[in-house]
Design an enzyme around this catalytic site. Structure first.
Site, PDB file in Angstrom:
ATOM      1  N   ARG A  93       0.870  -1.053  -0.122  1.00  0.00           N
ATOM      2  CA  ARG A  93      -0.277  -0.312   0.012  1.00  0.00           C
ATOM      3  C   ARG A  93       0.459   0.965   0.194  1.00  0.00           C
ATOM      4  NH1 ARG A  93      -4.460  -0.659   4.597  1.00  0.00           N
ATOM      5  NH2 ARG A  93      -5.546  -1.989   3.037  1.00  0.00           N
ATOM      6  N   ARG A 153      -3.148   5.989   9.775  1.00  0.00           N
ATOM      7  CA  ARG A 153      -2.607   5.883   8.173  1.00  0.00           C
ATOM      8  C   ARG A 153      -2.609   6.496   6.941  1.00  0.00           C
ATOM      9  NH1 ARG A 153      -4.670   0.112   7.629  1.00  0.00           N
ATOM     10  NH2 ARG A 153      -3.979  -0.561   9.997  1.00  0.00           N
ATOM     11  N   LYS A 210      -5.253   0.142  14.344  1.00  0.00           N
ATOM     12  CA  LYS A 210      -5.095   1.370  12.841  1.00  0.00           C
ATOM     13  C   LYS A 210      -5.816   2.423  13.421  1.00  0.00           C
ATOM     14  CE  LYS A 210      -7.373  -1.341  10.117  1.00  0.00           C
ATOM     15  NZ  LYS A 210      -7.975  -2.102   9.729  1.00  0.00           N
ATOM     16  N   LYS A 230      -7.318   5.714  11.996  1.00  0.00           N
ATOM     17  CA  LYS A 230      -7.498   6.823  10.610  1.00  0.00           C
ATOM     18  C   LYS A 230      -7.790   8.701  10.797  1.00  0.00           C
ATOM     19  CE  LYS A 230      -8.462   2.429   8.498  1.00  0.00           C
ATOM     20  NZ  LYS A 230      -9.299   1.474   7.883  1.00  0.00           N
ATOM     21  N   CYS A 274     -14.751  -3.091  -2.182  1.00  0.00           N
ATOM     22  CA  CYS A 274     -13.865  -3.836  -1.482  1.00  0.00           C
ATOM     23  C   CYS A 274     -13.073  -4.363  -2.264  1.00  0.00           C
ATOM     24  CB  CYS A 274     -14.016  -3.734  -0.043  1.00  0.00           C
ATOM     25  SG  CYS A 274     -14.354  -6.093   0.068  1.00  0.00           S
ATOM     26  N   CYS A 290      -8.038 -10.480  -0.881  1.00  0.00           N
ATOM     27  CA  CYS A 290      -8.015 -10.216   0.688  1.00  0.00           C
ATOM     28  C   CYS A 290      -7.975 -11.752   0.980  1.00  0.00           C
ATOM     29  CB  CYS A 290      -8.937 -10.010   0.983  1.00  0.00           C
ATOM     30  SG  CYS A 290      -9.351  -9.291   3.004  1.00  0.00           S
ATOM     31  N   CYS A 335     -16.929  -9.440   3.593  1.00  0.00           N
ATOM     32  CA  CYS A 335     -16.251  -9.763   4.807  1.00  0.00           C
ATOM     33  C   CYS A 335     -17.000  -8.412   5.899  1.00  0.00           C
ATOM     34  CB  CYS A 335     -15.345 -10.043   5.652  1.00  0.00           C
ATOM     35  SG  CYS A 335     -14.165  -8.513   6.086  1.00  0.00           S
ATOM     36  N   CYS A 383     -14.404  -2.237   4.843  1.00  0.00           N
ATOM     37  CA  CYS A 383     -13.195  -1.919   3.956  1.00  0.00           C
ATOM     38  C   CYS A 383     -13.772  -0.437   2.885  1.00  0.00           C
ATOM     39  CB  CYS A 383     -12.274  -2.376   3.262  1.00  0.00           C
ATOM     40  SG  CYS A 383     -11.698  -3.198   4.732  1.00  0.00           S
TER      41      CYS A 383
HETATM   42 FE1  SRM Z   1      -9.546  -2.206   5.173  1.00  0.00          FE
HETATM   43  C1  SRM Z   1      -8.039  -4.960   6.357  1.00  0.00           C
HETATM   44  C2  SRM Z   1      -8.319  -4.226   2.416  1.00  0.00           C
HETATM   45  C3  SRM Z   1     -10.311   0.616   3.763  1.00  0.00           C
HETATM   46  C4  SRM Z   1     -11.434  -1.136   7.417  1.00  0.00           C
HETATM   47  N1  SRM Z   1      -8.669  -4.062   4.347  1.00  0.00           N
HETATM   48  C5  SRM Z   1      -7.921  -5.033   5.690  1.00  0.00           C
HETATM   49  C6  SRM Z   1      -7.279  -6.084   4.716  1.00  0.00           C
HETATM   50  C7  SRM Z   1      -5.559  -5.838   4.350  1.00  0.00           C
HETATM   51  C8  SRM Z   1      -7.118  -7.303   4.662  1.00  0.00           C
HETATM   52  C9  SRM Z   1      -6.278  -7.971   5.990  1.00  0.00           C
HETATM   53  O1  SRM Z   1      -5.793  -7.877   6.531  1.00  0.00           O
HETATM   54  O2  SRM Z   1      -5.598  -9.302   5.454  1.00  0.00           O
HETATM   55  C10 SRM Z   1      -7.324  -5.871   3.063  1.00  0.00           C
HETATM   56  C11 SRM Z   1      -6.034  -5.712   2.074  1.00  0.00           C
HETATM   57  C12 SRM Z   1      -7.247  -6.750   0.772  1.00  0.00           C
HETATM   58  C13 SRM Z   1      -6.329  -6.559  -0.192  1.00  0.00           C
HETATM   59  O3  SRM Z   1      -5.965  -8.005  -0.682  1.00  0.00           O
HETATM   60  O4  SRM Z   1      -6.294  -5.776  -1.086  1.00  0.00           O
HETATM   61  C14 SRM Z   1      -7.984  -4.445   3.481  1.00  0.00           C
HETATM   62  N2  SRM Z   1      -9.213  -1.794   3.500  1.00  0.00           N
HETATM   63  C15 SRM Z   1      -8.247  -1.916   2.022  1.00  0.00           C
HETATM   64  C16 SRM Z   1      -9.240  -1.448   1.147  1.00  0.00           C
HETATM   65  C17 SRM Z   1      -7.500  -1.521   0.357  1.00  0.00           C
HETATM   66  C18 SRM Z   1     -10.085  -1.581   0.723  1.00  0.00           C
HETATM   67  C19 SRM Z   1     -10.329  -0.773  -0.983  1.00  0.00           C
HETATM   68  O5  SRM Z   1     -10.504  -2.176  -2.325  1.00  0.00           O
HETATM   69  O6  SRM Z   1      -9.901   0.283  -0.995  1.00  0.00           O
HETATM   70  C20 SRM Z   1      -9.099   0.273   1.715  1.00  0.00           C
HETATM   71  C21 SRM Z   1      -7.379   0.413   1.873  1.00  0.00           C
HETATM   72  C22 SRM Z   1      -7.230   1.430   2.419  1.00  0.00           C
HETATM   73  C23 SRM Z   1      -5.884   2.513   2.491  1.00  0.00           C
HETATM   74  O7  SRM Z   1      -5.423   2.858   1.508  1.00  0.00           O
HETATM   75  O8  SRM Z   1      -6.062   2.891   3.591  1.00  0.00           O
HETATM   76  C24 SRM Z   1      -9.374   0.067   2.829  1.00  0.00           C
HETATM   77  N3  SRM Z   1     -10.853  -0.570   5.922  1.00  0.00           N
HETATM   78  C25 SRM Z   1     -10.909   0.367   4.710  1.00  0.00           C
HETATM   79  C26 SRM Z   1     -11.840   1.191   5.489  1.00  0.00           C
HETATM   80  C27 SRM Z   1     -12.236   2.487   4.684  1.00  0.00           C
HETATM   81  C28 SRM Z   1     -11.781   3.848   5.760  1.00  0.00           C
HETATM   82  O9  SRM Z   1     -10.475   3.844   6.527  1.00  0.00           O
HETATM   83  O10 SRM Z   1     -12.260   4.595   5.327  1.00  0.00           O
HETATM   84  C29 SRM Z   1     -11.955   0.418   6.818  1.00  0.00           C
HETATM   85  C30 SRM Z   1     -13.153   0.828   7.654  1.00  0.00           C
HETATM   86  C31 SRM Z   1     -12.797   2.055   8.669  1.00  0.00           C
HETATM   87  C32 SRM Z   1     -12.114   1.524   9.567  1.00  0.00           C
HETATM   88  O11 SRM Z   1     -11.078   1.366   9.939  1.00  0.00           O
HETATM   89  O12 SRM Z   1     -13.183   1.116  10.513  1.00  0.00           O
HETATM   90  C33 SRM Z   1     -11.647  -0.951   6.641  1.00  0.00           C
HETATM   91  N4  SRM Z   1      -9.824  -3.366   6.951  1.00  0.00           N
HETATM   92  C34 SRM Z   1     -11.075  -3.114   8.129  1.00  0.00           C
HETATM   93  C35 SRM Z   1     -10.664  -3.521   8.828  1.00  0.00           C
HETATM   94  C36 SRM Z   1     -11.859  -3.829  10.141  1.00  0.00           C
HETATM   95  C37 SRM Z   1     -11.173  -2.674  11.327  1.00  0.00           C
HETATM   96  C38 SRM Z   1     -11.827  -2.816  12.344  1.00  0.00           C
HETATM   97  O13 SRM Z   1     -11.646  -1.661  13.753  1.00  0.00           O
HETATM   98  O14 SRM Z   1     -12.483  -3.907  12.849  1.00  0.00           O
HETATM   99  C39 SRM Z   1      -9.943  -4.667   8.648  1.00  0.00           C
HETATM  100  C40 SRM Z   1     -10.029  -6.318   9.688  1.00  0.00           C
HETATM  101  C41 SRM Z   1      -8.487  -5.678  10.850  1.00  0.00           C
HETATM  102  O15 SRM Z   1      -7.878  -4.538  10.710  1.00  0.00           O
HETATM  103  O16 SRM Z   1      -8.783  -6.238  11.565  1.00  0.00           O
HETATM  104  C42 SRM Z   1      -9.449  -4.629   7.283  1.00  0.00           C
HETATM  105 FE1  SF4 Z   2     -10.865  -7.425   2.944  1.00  0.00          FE
HETATM  106 FE2  SF4 Z   2     -13.309  -7.637   4.395  1.00  0.00          FE
HETATM  107 FE3  SF4 Z   2     -11.733  -5.768   3.701  1.00  0.00          FE
HETATM  108 FE4  SF4 Z   2     -13.458  -6.554   2.391  1.00  0.00          FE
HETATM  109  S1  SF4 Z   2     -14.050  -5.933   3.432  1.00  0.00           S
HETATM  110  S2  SF4 Z   2     -11.460  -5.905   1.733  1.00  0.00           S
HETATM  111  S3  SF4 Z   2     -13.749  -8.865   2.706  1.00  0.00           S
HETATM  112  S4  SF4 Z   2     -11.564  -7.087   4.483  1.00  0.00           S
END
Ligand code: SRM
Ligand code: SF4
Length: 566
Positions: free
Chosen positions: A74, A143, A207, A209, A428, A434, A473, A477
């Site tokens: 990233r 982040r 994390k 944000k 996402c 993922c 899931c 995201c």
């Molecule tokens: Fe996310 C985890 C992709 C924005 C909440 N996110 C992941 C992981 C890294 C999976 C992992 O932990 O193994 C995903 C990688 C997938 C892949 O193959 O690329 C992933 N998240 C993404 C992206 C790429 C989605 C997208 O299609 O654009 C976004 C990258 C953002 C960036 O550039 O930094 C992305 N993730 C978000 C957002 C939206 C936001 O930040 O505005 C959220 C929800 C907001 C929040 O954080 O509450 C988000 N991602 C999560 C979570 C749940 C966190 C939680 O509080 O429970 C996880 C899982 C974790 O952290 O355990 C996660």
């Molecule tokens: Fe992966 Fe779940 Fe985030 Fe989608 S919402 S990128 S399935 S961790």
């Protein structure tokens, strides 16, 4: 700190010597394409995740082969603003070391997928050579800082963008580990010499944000972030920012103690005070966030457990002065404005639709090549939006015909031919990269939208903007719980369907129906679209309608997200 046992990641951080672990040694080990579990946690702080191609898992298992391991990288893009040279570098890197495409993320960053271990170091090195970095793109730190990428209000935007970039720089970890491991920087002999003045040795519990927005556009979804700054413009001058804390999306199916939460707007500060406010909010979370249970460790739970008033009081104490009272503001939308717009300087800006944020060449649609050709001649910048789109920004009047001809030549999309539903969609990544996905998202939402478009067209709603988001899931995201229609993967081809989020991302949705097989989604929603077309009040948004019509109960705050489920 609590006497309970700390979460396992806390010990990994303590042992890591400021994020070093033995990452450097493991990267040099060519006997496997993977790294150890501890280092899988640590490498996140450096901006990378170990993954495997889930499409190939079963076959590789059958042939007793190691999983097809690779790494996602990233790249931070503070405020979403990137130069054409950086676009070109990302494009080149995805071709050389990745899966021949790249992703524009929901947080205005670039992502490369499919980088194998032996190429990881050189890829990160080359990213840095292109004046970008990956440190703190992931991990228990602040982040990528988002900022409304709106270049139309050029002066205000330039100021606000600067603020977001300053916050980003200020909160970047201090450790020399990143330089040592990836850039062959000099080794720091002893960790005694090093310190993390803001984070400390164990960084944050989870994390963190931050986003900065200029109303009326909430495209960066301030309510879904730990900390947000909402620009207050009076008499065409930026006077400061409202401060919002405690938003977040992630939850776990079946665990009601986890839920998405909308941020509370708790006060106002001047532009000069923003950096200090950001630092002290981080420190309050550092000191009071939960370090025993990672599912309860986000700032949203610190705010929810203690109340926004407690948080404000603590923050004021940390600051040594009080935030001022919240100033009035109104958000109208969290979508993007497609097509060309010309600002007061005469420069133009073109917002292009990038479905799922995936910059890729497909048969008959060489989108990646088209954007590369634009990057080669563009003298302005590329702005990544939080809706996974791109703005070719600051195009001079002389250059506009050139860019227009490339847009035409490569069939790049300015939104004109697309339904309003598709233009307001987010998905996402999900499968195949993922590790956490339970169902498809990016690869399935376009097909589902085609089906839903038929229902919408039948009742005359093709041009009505309804926000629709899908995640594979419940981690959220693509911020599905603040969409008017949200789909959250439960299992292969099955989704929970949420309705009633606010059109400007200001209200959470509620579960409408659980575990819906994908072929049943269209028949489930078609009658609701039909009612909306017939019964809506003038200007009424879909998310508001489903609540007023009694189709779904409203969620006021995250702790009642799981209640009153019909
Ligand atoms: Fe996310 C985890 C992709 C924005 C909440 N996110 C992941 C992981 C890294 C999976 C992992 O932990 O193994 C995903 C990688 C997938 C892949 O193959 O690329 C992933 N998240 C993404 C992206 C790429 C989605 C997208 O299609 O654009 C976004 C990258 C953002 C960036 O550039 O930094 C992305 N993730 C978000 C957002 C939206 C936001 O930040 O505005 C959220 C929800 C907001 C929040 O954080 O509450 C988000 N991602 C999560 C979570 C749940 C966190 C939680 O509080 O429970 C996880 C899982 C974790 O952290 O355990 C996660
Ligand atoms: Fe992966 Fe779940 Fe985030 Fe989608 S919402 S990128 S399935 S961790």
């Amino acid at each position: 700190m609590s006497e309970q046992k700390l979460a396992a990641n806390e010990y990994i951080k303590i042992r890591s010597n400021y994020l070093r672990g033995n990452l450097a040694e493991e990267l040099a080990d060519v006997s496997t394409g993977s790294i150890s579990e501890d280092n899988q946690q640590l490498i996140k702080f450096h901006g990378s995740y170990m993954q495997d191609d889930r499409d190939l898992r079963a076959d590789r298992r059958k042939h007793r082969l190691e999983k097809a391991y690779s790494f996602m990288i990233r790249i931070r893009v503070p405020g979403g603003v990137s130069t054409p040279a950086q676009w070109l570098a990302t494009d080149e890197l995805c071709e050389k070391y990745g899966n021949h495409d790249f992703k524009l993320t929901t947080r205005q960053a670039y992502q490369l997928h499919g980088v194998i271990k032996s190429n990881l170091k050189r890829t990160i090195k080359e990213i840095n050579q292109a004046a970008m970095d990956t440190i703190a793109a992931c991990g228990d730190v602040n982040r990528n800082v988002m900022c409304n990428p709106n270049p139309f209000l050029s002066e205000i935007h330039a100021e606000v963008l600067k603020v977001s970039q300053q916050i980003s720089e200020h909160l970047t970890p201090n450790t020399g580990a990143y330089h040592e491991i990836w850039l062959d920087g000099e080794k720091v002999e002893s960790s005694e010499k090093e310190e993390e003045p803001i984070y400390g040795k164990t960084y944050l519990p989870r994390k963190f944000k931050i986003t900065v927005a200029v109303p009326p556009s909430n495209d960066v979804d301030i309510y879904a972030n730990c900390l947000s700054f909402i620009a207050i413009v009076e008499k065409n001058k930026l006077v400061g920012f409202n401060v919002a804390v405690g938003g977040g999306m992630g939850m776990t199916h079946g665990a009601e103690e986890t839920y998405p939460r909308i941020a509370d707007v708790i006060g106002f500060c001047t532009t000069e005070q923003v950096k200090q406010v950001a630092e002290e909010v981080v420190k309050v979370q550092r000191d009071f966030g939960c370090r025993t249970d990672r599912k309860h460790a986000r700032l949203k739970y610190t705010v929810q457990d203690n109340g926004p008033a407690w948080f404000l009081e603590k923050l004021n104490t940390y600051l040594g002065w009080p935030l001022q009272a919240v100033r009035p503001f109104v958000f109208e939308t969290n979508g993007d404005r497609y097509g060309w717009v010309t600002d007061e300087t005469g420069n133009s800006h073109l917002t292009l639709f990038i479905e799922g944020g995936r910059v890729i060449d497909r048969p008959g649609f060489p989108m990646r090549t088209g954007l590369k050709e634009i990057a080669k001649i563009h003298t302005g910048d590329f702005r990544l939006t939080a809706n996974q789109n791109v703005i070719i920004a600051n195009v001079s009047p002389e250059q506009r015909p050139l860019i227009e001809s490339l847009v035409e030549k490569y069939g790049l999309e300015d939104g004109k031919k697309r339904s309003a539903l598709r233009l307001n969609a987010l998905a996402c990544v999900a499968l195949p990269t993922c590790a956490l996905s339970l169902a498809e998202a990016e690869r399935f939402l376009p097909t589902l939208i085609t089906e839903l478009e038929q229902s919408l067209e039948e009742v005359g709603l093709r041009h009505d903007a309804i926000t629709i988001r899908m995640t594979g899931c419940p981690n959220g995201c693509a911020r599905p719980y603040i969409a008017e229609i949200g789909f959250v993967g439960r299992g292969p081809d099955r989704y929970n369907v949420y309705l009633g989020g606010g059109h400007a991302g200001q209200r959470l949705s509620k579960l409408f129906k659980a575990d819906v097989p994908s072929p049943e989604i269209k028949p489930l929603l078609a009658p609701i679209f039909s009612r909306y077309a017939k019964e809506r009040e003038s200007g009424e948004k879909f998310g508001d309608f489903v609540i007023r019509a009694g189709i779904i109960a409203a969620t006021i705050q995250g702790d009642d997200f799981h209640k009153n489920i019909k």
